[in-house]
Design a protein around this motif. Sequence first.
Motif, PDB file in Angstrom:
ATOM      1  N   PRO A  71       0.810  -1.232   0.000  1.00 33.36           N
ATOM      2  CA  PRO A  71       0.000   0.000   0.000  1.00 33.36           C
ATOM      3  C   PRO A  71       0.839   1.276   0.000  1.00 33.36           C
ATOM      4  CG  PRO A  71      -0.779  -1.535   1.686  1.00 33.36           C
ATOM      5  CD  PRO A  71       0.482  -2.098   1.126  1.00 33.36           C
ATOM      6  N   GLU A  72       2.010   1.234   0.633  1.00 31.00           N
ATOM      7  CA  GLU A  72       2.847   2.452   0.710  1.00 31.00           C
ATOM      8  C   GLU A  72       3.650   2.701  -0.560  1.00 31.00           C
ATOM      9  OE1 GLU A  72       4.812  -0.997   2.795  1.00 31.00           O
ATOM     10  OE2 GLU A  72       2.912   0.022   3.051  1.00 31.00           O
ATOM     11  N   THR A  73       3.737   1.721  -1.469  1.00 33.50           N
ATOM     12  CA  THR A  73       4.456   1.904  -2.738  1.00 33.50           C
ATOM     13  C   THR A  73       3.589   1.390  -3.897  1.00 33.50           C
ATOM     14  OG1 THR A  73       5.556  -0.224  -2.429  1.00 33.50           O
ATOM     15  CG2 THR A  73       6.761   1.741  -1.720  1.00 33.50           C
ATOM     16  N   PRO A  74       2.553   2.152  -4.276  1.00 31.76           N
ATOM     17  CA  PRO A  74       1.619   1.670  -5.304  1.00 31.76           C
ATOM     18  C   PRO A  74       2.226   1.597  -6.712  1.00 31.76           C
ATOM     19  CG  PRO A  74       1.077   3.913  -4.664  1.00 31.76           C
ATOM     20  CD  PRO A  74       2.175   3.458  -3.756  1.00 31.76           C
ATOM     21  N   ASN A  75       3.385   2.180  -6.930  1.00 32.93           N
ATOM     22  CA  ASN A  75       3.987   2.178  -8.262  1.00 32.93           C
ATOM     23  C   ASN A  75       5.048   1.094  -8.450  1.00 32.93           C
ATOM     24  OD1 ASN A  75       2.419   4.282  -9.297  1.00 32.93           O
ATOM     25  ND2 ASN A  75       3.745   5.803  -8.340  1.00 32.93           N
TER      26      ASN A  75
END
Length: 178
Positions: free
Chosen positions: A108-112
Amino acid sequence: MMKARLSIVLAVSLLALAACGGTNEPLDIPTGDHYDRQMARLHDGQSILGEDGLTLFGGDGDEEQQPGSGIGVNSFLWRASLDTVSFMPVTSADPFGGVILTDWYTAPETPNERFKVNIYILGRQLRSDGVRVSIFRQSRDATGGWVDAPVDAETERAFENTILSRAREFRVASGAAS
């Protein structure tokens, strides 16, 4: 001579075909109390195959004796591997071949960026070279599509070390000999 061979082949074929014949009796499908007990054991984390699981072809005595060692690889490494990737969706887990494959996971904290992990357990002994991890990483490009990105080899080693540490914890907790 040729007719005799043909007759023997035909007779054996007919016997084999006759052995495949069915009966009109109903199938014995487990229901009731027996079925409920088996399902309860399964939900309690126990094997429906018994306390020691399923052992095929015996062993040569060189393997470590472990509780529940009916799988084809080290049970501590197997449990530790599943525990380590429990936050990721597992697409395939083969306890006899020792392969665990996950699907892509996006934190969730790094969606890319997203990751995929393949774990290979290489034997029945708890050894530092008994597990191999391959990690795949992708990141979003300017168009929003996923492109492969490099993964540092140290990340894979750290993942392997996490599995090995967890396996040692499971072994100590089980009371198995060192």
